[in-house]
Design a protein around this motif. Structure first.
Motif: not given
Length: 118
Positions: A40, A35, A43
């Motif tokens: 990211r 991620g 989240d």
């Protein structure tokens, strides 16, 4: 990446649920790392699917400084299971993302670290 002091800590750990600790490290090594490599950030917090009762959260007042390879970092994130301070039930995996190396560095585990607030 488990830093040497963590490797020493886990040899004498009293945390009883070794499977959860191992799955948590695998989550950091796989889902979290992938991620982060894909951009990211926020989240990746909250309850972890498949990890009964484990949450990824900010350390808050329990944040602490950490020196690695001549650079000072602040450890602000941890995987947490249980609010207990009982080392047999309390899991805390304190870590940071090293963007240069593209790896998660575990700075402390498995017990709760003593801090000015605890």
């Amino acid at each position: 990446m488990l830093v040497p002091p963590v490797r020493k800590e886990i040899r004498n750990a009293r945390f009883a649920d070794v499977e959860t600790a191992a799955k948590s490290l695998l989550w950091l090594a796989n889902e979290y790392r992938n991620g982060r490599r894909n951009g990211r950030r926020d989240d990746l917090r909250g309850a972890m699917p498949g990890l009964d009762g484990v949450c990824n959260e900010r350390c808050g007042a329990d944040s602490f400084p950490f020196n690695r390879q001549g650079r000072r970092r602040t450890i602000e994130w941890h995987l947490r299971k249980s609010n207990s301070r009982d080392p047999r039930r309390c899991l805390r995996i304190c870590y940071f993302w090293d963007a240069d190396m593209e790896q998660v560095v575990v700075a402390s585990m498995p017990a709760h670290r003593r801090s000015s607030v605890s």
